[in-house]
Design a protein around this motif. Structure first.
Motif, PDB file in Angstrom:
ATOM      1  N   GLU A   1      26.105  29.226  47.339  1.00 17.68           N
ATOM      2  CA  GLU A   1      25.904  30.129  48.473  1.00 17.68           C
ATOM      3  C   GLU A   1      26.805  31.359  48.447  1.00 17.68           C
ATOM      4  N   CYS A   2      27.811  31.366  47.589  1.00 16.80           N
ATOM      5  CA  CYS A   2      28.812  32.437  47.641  1.00 16.80           C
ATOM      6  C   CYS A   2      28.967  33.094  46.265  1.00 16.80           C
ATOM      7  N   GLY A   3      28.403  34.279  46.121  1.00 18.04           N
ATOM      8  CA  GLY A   3      28.465  35.010  44.851  1.00 18.04           C
ATOM      9  C   GLY A   3      29.873  35.284  44.354  1.00 18.04           C
ATOM     10  N   PRO A   4      30.789  35.778  45.216  1.00 17.12           N
ATOM     11  CA  PRO A   4      32.153  36.047  44.738  1.00 17.12           C
ATOM     12  C   PRO A   4      32.861  34.794  44.215  1.00 17.12           C
ATOM     13  N   CYS A   5      32.679  33.663  44.892  1.00 14.83           N
ATOM     14  CA  CYS A   5      33.316  32.432  44.416  1.00 14.83           C
ATOM     15  C   CYS A   5      32.665  31.948  43.117  1.00 14.83           C
ATOM     16  N   LEU A   6      31.350  32.133  42.995  1.00 14.68           N
ATOM     17  CA  LEU A   6      30.669  31.758  41.757  1.00 14.68           C
ATOM     18  C   LEU A   6      31.181  32.604  40.598  1.00 14.68           C
ATOM     19  N   GLU A   7      31.396  33.892  40.841  1.00 15.74           N
ATOM     20  CA  GLU A   7      31.965  34.755  39.795  1.00 15.74           C
ATOM     21  C   GLU A   7      33.354  34.268  39.394  1.00 15.74           C
ATOM     22  N   ARG A   8      34.158  33.898  40.382  1.00 17.54           N
ATOM     23  CA  ARG A   8      35.505  33.392  40.096  1.00 17.54           C
ATOM     24  C   ARG A   8      35.425  32.101  39.284  1.00 17.54           C
ATOM     25  N   TYR A   9      34.504  31.216  39.653  1.00 17.11           N
ATOM     26  CA  TYR A   9      34.287  29.969  38.929  1.00 17.11           C
ATOM     27  C   TYR A   9      33.913  30.261  37.475  1.00 17.11           C
ATOM     28  N   ASP A  10      32.957  31.174  37.275  1.00 14.52           N
ATOM     29  CA  ASP A  10      32.521  31.521  35.911  1.00 14.52           C
ATOM     30  C   ASP A  10      33.681  32.084  35.097  1.00 14.52           C
ATOM     31  N   LEU A  11      34.505  32.924  35.707  1.00 10.68           N
ATOM     32  CA  LEU A  11      35.656  33.496  35.015  1.00 10.68           C
ATOM     33  C   LEU A  11      36.659  32.407  34.656  1.00 10.68           C
ATOM     34  N   GLN A  12      36.973  31.540  35.606  1.00  7.04           N
ATOM     35  CA  GLN A  12      37.915  30.447  35.356  1.00  7.04           C
ATOM     36  C   GLN A  12      37.408  29.537  34.234  1.00  7.04           C
ATOM     37  N   ARG A  13      36.108  29.256  34.251  1.00  2.00           N
ATOM     38  CA  ARG A  13      35.513  28.396  33.217  1.00  2.00           C
ATOM     39  C   ARG A  13      35.615  29.064  31.846  1.00  2.00           C
ATOM     40  N   ALA A  14      35.340  30.366  31.787  1.00  5.36           N
ATOM     41  CA  ALA A  14      35.419  31.093  30.509  1.00  5.36           C
ATOM     42  C   ALA A  14      36.848  31.109  29.984  1.00  5.36           C
ATOM     43  N   VAL A  15      37.817  31.330  30.858  1.00  6.42           N
ATOM     44  CA  VAL A  15      39.225  31.334  30.437  1.00  6.42           C
ATOM     45  C   VAL A  15      39.618  29.956  29.930  1.00  6.42           C
ATOM     46  N   LYS A  16      39.223  28.918  30.653  1.00  4.24           N
ATOM     47  CA  LYS A  16      39.547  27.544  30.245  1.00  4.24           C
ATOM     48  C   LYS A  16      38.955  27.235  28.861  1.00  4.24           C
ATOM     49  N   GLN A  17      37.723  27.657  28.620  1.00  6.45           N
ATOM     50  CA  GLN A  17      37.088  27.419  27.319  1.00  6.45           C
ATOM     51  C   GLN A  17      37.808  28.190  26.213  1.00  6.45           C
ATOM     52  N   LEU A  18      38.213  29.410  26.499  1.00  2.75           N
ATOM     53  CA  LEU A  18      38.937  30.222  25.522  1.00  2.75           C
ATOM     54  C   LEU A  18      40.276  29.584  25.174  1.00  2.75           C
ATOM     55  N   VAL A  19      40.983  29.116  26.169  1.00  5.93           N
ATOM     56  CA  VAL A  19      42.272  28.461  25.930  1.00  5.93           C
ATOM     57  C   VAL A  19      42.070  27.195  25.112  1.00  5.93           C
ATOM     58  N   GLN A  20      41.045  26.415  25.427  1.00  4.28           N
ATOM     59  CA  GLN A  20      40.781  25.198  24.662  1.00  4.28           C
ATOM     60  C   GLN A  20      40.523  25.509  23.196  1.00  4.28           C
ATOM     61  N   ARG A  21      39.720  26.554  22.936  1.00  9.95           N
ATOM     62  CA  ARG A  21      39.440  26.934  21.544  1.00  9.95           C
ATOM     63  C   ARG A  21      40.712  27.409  20.855  1.00  9.95           C
ATOM     64  N   SER A  22      41.506  28.190  21.545  1.00  7.61           N
ATOM     65  CA  SER A  22      42.727  28.743  20.959  1.00  7.61           C
ATOM     66  C   SER A  22      43.746  27.657  20.662  1.00  7.61           C
ATOM     67  N   CYS A  23      43.804  26.663  21.516  1.00  6.80           N
ATOM     68  CA  CYS A  23      44.794  25.599  21.331  1.00  6.80           C
ATOM     69  C   CYS A  23      44.426  24.663  20.193  1.00  6.80           C
ATOM     70  N   SER A  24      43.190  24.666  19.775  1.00  2.48           N
ATOM     71  CA  SER A  24      42.791  23.769  18.697  1.00  2.48           C
ATOM     72  C   SER A  24      43.054  24.373  17.320  1.00  2.48           C
ATOM     73  N   GLU A  25      43.362  25.644  17.280  1.00  2.00           N
ATOM     74  CA  GLU A  25      43.652  26.303  16.012  1.00  2.00           C
ATOM     75  C   GLU A  25      45.147  26.236  15.723  1.00  2.00           C
ATOM     76  N   SER A  26      45.520  26.173  14.441  1.00  2.00           N
ATOM     77  CA  SER A  26      46.938  26.224  14.095  1.00  2.00           C
ATOM     78  C   SER A  26      47.269  27.567  13.489  1.00  2.00           C
ATOM     79  N   ALA A  27      48.493  27.952  13.735  1.00  2.00           N
ATOM     80  CA  ALA A  27      48.969  29.209  13.151  1.00  2.00           C
ATOM     81  C   ALA A  27      49.138  29.016  11.648  1.00  2.00           C
ATOM     82  N   PRO A  28      48.946  30.070  10.865  1.00  2.10           N
ATOM     83  CA  PRO A  28      49.174  29.973   9.418  1.00  2.10           C
ATOM     84  C   PRO A  28      50.628  29.598   9.126  1.00  2.10           C
TER      85      PRO A  28
END
Length: 91
Positions: free
Chosen positions: A40-67
């Motif tokens: 029902e709330c577009g602004p909160c849905l946008e915030r949810y989508d942003l939070q989800r994208a950041v969480k996914q990015l962090v998960q991908r980044s944390c699974s990689e090792s530095a050279p």
């Protein structure tokens, strides 16, 4: 309730709950309440989508090792800083 009827105070209550929803830390009834608000709330849905994208990015980044070369350089710099602090220098 339409998006225009949501007050800022109402949405503030959902910000923390959105994070808990993403982390699977809500029980079923709380999930249903937050999900209904998001429908029902577009602004909160946008915030949810942003939070989800950041969480996914962090998960991908944390699974990689530095050279190895980068890890070696960081260790060397940490030792140098440690020696400087031990000797009382902070350049």
């Amino acid at each position: 309730m339409s998006e225009h009827q949501h007050g800022r105070d109402d949405c503030v209550d959902y910000i923390e709950r959105i994070v808990y929803l993403l982390d699977n830390e809500l029980d079923q009834s709380d999930c249903a309440v937050v999900e209904m608000h998001l429908r029902e709330c577009g602004p909160c849905l946008e915030r949810y989508d942003l939070q989800r994208a950041v969480k996914q990015l962090v998960q991908r980044s944390c699974s990689e090792s530095a050279p190895q070369a980068l890890r070696d350089r960081v260790r060397l710099q940490l030792r140098e800083v440690s020696v400087q602090i031990t000797e009382g220098r902070t350049d």
